[in-house]
Design a protein around this motif. Structure first.
Motif, PDB file in Angstrom:
ATOM      1  N   LYS A   1       0.830  -1.214   0.000  1.00  0.00           N
ATOM      2  CA  LYS A   1       0.000   0.000   0.000  1.00  0.00           C
ATOM      3  C   LYS A   1       0.861   1.259   0.000  1.00  0.00           C
ATOM      4  CE  LYS A   1      -4.083  -1.873   2.279  1.00  0.00           C
ATOM      5  NZ  LYS A   1      -4.895  -1.857   3.515  1.00  0.00           N
ATOM      6  N   ASN A   2       1.928   1.256   0.792  1.00  0.00           N
ATOM      7  CA  ASN A   2       2.826   2.398   0.855  1.00  0.00           C
ATOM      8  C   ASN A   2       3.473   2.639  -0.503  1.00  0.00           C
ATOM      9  OD1 ASN A   2       5.420   3.812   1.220  1.00  0.00           O
ATOM     10  ND2 ASN A   2       4.895   3.762   3.393  1.00  0.00           N
ATOM     11  N   LEU A   3       3.956   1.588  -1.120  1.00  0.00           N
ATOM     12  CA  LEU A   3       4.601   1.707  -2.427  1.00  0.00           C
ATOM     13  C   LEU A   3       3.601   2.186  -3.479  1.00  0.00           C
ATOM     14  CD1 LEU A   3       7.216   1.329  -4.000  1.00  0.00           C
ATOM     15  CD2 LEU A   3       6.534  -1.032  -4.394  1.00  0.00           C
ATOM     16  N   GLN A   4       2.377   1.669  -3.416  1.00  0.00           N
ATOM     17  CA  GLN A   4       1.344   2.091  -4.364  1.00  0.00           C
ATOM     18  C   GLN A   4       1.068   3.578  -4.220  1.00  0.00           C
ATOM     19  OE1 GLN A   4       0.001   0.282  -6.817  1.00  0.00           O
ATOM     20  NE2 GLN A   4      -0.995   2.149  -7.488  1.00  0.00           N
ATOM     21  N   HIS A   5       0.978   4.053  -2.999  1.00  0.00           N
ATOM     22  CA  HIS A   5       0.740   5.485  -2.766  1.00  0.00           C
ATOM     23  C   HIS A   5       1.904   6.320  -3.303  1.00  0.00           C
ATOM     24  CE1 HIS A   5      -0.453   9.220  -0.911  1.00  0.00           C
ATOM     25  NE2 HIS A   5       0.735   9.294  -0.324  1.00  0.00           N
ATOM     26  N   ARG A   6       3.127   5.882  -3.024  1.00  0.00           N
ATOM     27  CA  ARG A   6       4.302   6.607  -3.506  1.00  0.00           C
ATOM     28  C   ARG A   6       4.321   6.654  -5.029  1.00  0.00           C
ATOM     29  NH1 ARG A   6       8.550   3.070  -0.768  1.00  0.00           N
ATOM     30  NH2 ARG A   6      10.067   4.341  -1.869  1.00  0.00           N
ATOM     31  N   LEU A   7       3.917   5.560  -5.675  1.00  0.00           N
ATOM     32  CA  LEU A   7       3.844   5.543  -7.144  1.00  0.00           C
ATOM     33  C   LEU A   7       2.789   6.520  -7.657  1.00  0.00           C
ATOM     34  CD1 LEU A   7       4.289   1.824  -8.187  1.00  0.00           C
ATOM     35  CD2 LEU A   7       5.390   3.783  -9.250  1.00  0.00           C
TER      36      LEU A   7
ATOM     37  N   ARG B   1       3.628   9.595 -10.075  1.00  0.00           N
ATOM     38  CA  ARG B   1       2.952   9.723 -11.377  1.00  0.00           C
ATOM     39  C   ARG B   1       2.254  11.072 -11.480  1.00  0.00           C
ATOM     40  NH1 ARG B   1       1.339   3.661 -10.909  1.00  0.00           N
ATOM     41  NH2 ARG B   1       2.958   2.706 -12.202  1.00  0.00           N
ATOM     42  N   ALA B   2       1.588  11.499 -10.410  1.00  0.00           N
ATOM     43  CA  ALA B   2       0.892  12.784 -10.414  1.00  0.00           C
ATOM     44  C   ALA B   2       1.871  13.937 -10.611  1.00  0.00           C
ATOM     45  CB  ALA B   2       0.118  12.971  -9.105  1.00  0.00           C
ATOM     46  N   GLN B   3       3.086  13.769 -10.111  1.00  0.00           N
ATOM     47  CA  GLN B   3       4.115  14.804 -10.250  1.00  0.00           C
ATOM     48  C   GLN B   3       4.876  14.678 -11.568  1.00  0.00           C
ATOM     49  OE1 GLN B   3       6.502  14.153  -6.743  1.00  0.00           O
ATOM     50  NE2 GLN B   3       5.145  15.360  -5.443  1.00  0.00           N
ATOM     51  N   GLY B   4       4.636  13.587 -12.290  1.00  0.00           N
ATOM     52  CA  GLY B   4       5.346  13.367 -13.538  1.00  0.00           C
ATOM     53  C   GLY B   4       6.827  13.060 -13.343  1.00  0.00           C
ATOM     54  N   ASN B   5       7.169  12.504 -12.197  1.00  0.00           N
ATOM     55  CA  ASN B   5       8.560  12.225 -11.849  1.00  0.00           C
ATOM     56  C   ASN B   5       8.954  10.845 -12.389  1.00  0.00           C
ATOM     57  OD1 ASN B   5      11.031  11.732 -10.615  1.00  0.00           O
ATOM     58  ND2 ASN B   5      10.447  12.767  -8.708  1.00  0.00           N
ATOM     59  N   GLU B   6       9.393  10.806 -13.636  1.00  0.00           N
ATOM     60  CA  GLU B   6       9.698   9.541 -14.312  1.00  0.00           C
ATOM     61  C   GLU B   6      10.822   8.761 -13.636  1.00  0.00           C
ATOM     62  OE1 GLU B   6       7.970   8.077 -16.730  1.00  0.00           O
ATOM     63  OE2 GLU B   6       6.563   9.745 -16.655  1.00  0.00           O
ATOM     64  N   LYS B   7      11.835   9.473 -13.172  1.00  0.00           N
ATOM     65  CA  LYS B   7      12.954   8.785 -12.503  1.00  0.00           C
ATOM     66  C   LYS B   7      12.468   8.068 -11.246  1.00  0.00           C
ATOM     67  CE  LYS B   7      17.541   9.438 -10.542  1.00  0.00           C
ATOM     68  NZ  LYS B   7      18.584  10.379 -10.172  1.00  0.00           N
ATOM     69  N   LEU B   8      11.670   8.741 -10.438  1.00  0.00           N
ATOM     70  CA  LEU B   8      11.151   8.141  -9.214  1.00  0.00           C
ATOM     71  C   LEU B   8      10.203   6.989  -9.544  1.00  0.00           C
ATOM     72  CD1 LEU B   8      10.991   8.031  -6.174  1.00  0.00           C
ATOM     73  CD2 LEU B   8       9.259   9.853  -6.250  1.00  0.00           C
TER      74      LEU B   8
ATOM     75  N   ARG C   1      10.362   4.978 -12.095  1.00  0.00           N
ATOM     76  CA  ARG C   1      11.210   3.824 -12.448  1.00  0.00           C
ATOM     77  C   ARG C   1      11.832   3.197 -11.208  1.00  0.00           C
ATOM     78  NH1 ARG C   1      12.615   7.333 -16.501  1.00  0.00           N
ATOM     79  NH2 ARG C   1      14.632   7.796 -15.540  1.00  0.00           N
ATOM     80  N   GLN C   2      12.289   4.025 -10.273  1.00  0.00           N
ATOM     81  CA  GLN C   2      12.888   3.506  -9.042  1.00  0.00           C
ATOM     82  C   GLN C   2      11.859   2.731  -8.211  1.00  0.00           C
ATOM     83  OE1 GLN C   2      14.390   7.175  -7.381  1.00  0.00           O
ATOM     84  NE2 GLN C   2      16.488   6.706  -8.017  1.00  0.00           N
ATOM     85  N   LEU C   3      10.660   3.283  -8.101  1.00  0.00           N
ATOM     86  CA  LEU C   3       9.624   2.619  -7.316  1.00  0.00           C
ATOM     87  C   LEU C   3       9.159   1.328  -7.987  1.00  0.00           C
ATOM     88  CD1 LEU C   3       7.600   5.755  -6.194  1.00  0.00           C
ATOM     89  CD2 LEU C   3       9.096   4.321  -4.772  1.00  0.00           C
ATOM     90  N   GLU C   4       9.075   1.331  -9.299  1.00  0.00           N
ATOM     91  CA  GLU C   4       8.717   0.105 -10.010  1.00  0.00           C
ATOM     92  C   GLU C   4       9.796  -0.957  -9.826  1.00  0.00           C
ATOM     93  OE1 GLU C   4       7.875   1.617 -13.928  1.00  0.00           O
ATOM     94  OE2 GLU C   4       5.743   1.876 -13.440  1.00  0.00           O
ATOM     95  N   ALA C   5      11.063  -0.548  -9.815  1.00  0.00           N
ATOM     96  CA  ALA C   5      12.157  -1.485  -9.554  1.00  0.00           C
ATOM     97  C   ALA C   5      12.062  -2.025  -8.127  1.00  0.00           C
ATOM     98  CB  ALA C   5      13.506  -0.809  -9.783  1.00  0.00           C
ATOM     99  N   GLU C   6      11.722  -1.164  -7.193  1.00  0.00           N
ATOM    100  CA  GLU C   6      11.551  -1.592  -5.794  1.00  0.00           C
ATOM    101  C   GLU C   6      10.418  -2.615  -5.695  1.00  0.00           C
ATOM    102  OE1 GLU C   6      10.271   0.316  -1.497  1.00  0.00           O
ATOM    103  OE2 GLU C   6      11.198   1.636  -2.965  1.00  0.00           O
TER     104      GLU C   6
END
Length: 56
Positions: free
Chosen positions: A25-31, A35-42, A44-49
């Motif tokens: 749930k925490n990871l889903q919220h962070r994603l 996404r809302a911020q358009g932070n592509e690098k983050l 990708r990092q969260l998807e890798a996590e």
């Protein structure tokens, strides 16, 4: 296995399941925020996590 050991094992199993769900749930919220911020690098990092933790 004694009843106390079974109960202890069940408690540990339930705690592990609850912990994993909290992580998911925490990871889903962070994603969602990334996404809302358009932070592509983050994103990708969260998807890798998520992949590393086998949450996806």
């Amino acid at each position: 296995m004694s009843i106390m050991n079974k109960n202890r094992q069940q408690i540990l199993t339930e705690a592990a399941i609850a912990h994993r769900e909290t992580l998911r749930k925490n990871l889903q919220h962070r994603l969602e925020v990334a996404r809302a911020q358009g932070n592509e690098k983050l994103i990708r990092q969260l998807e890798a996590e998520a992949a590393y933790l086998h949450l996806k």
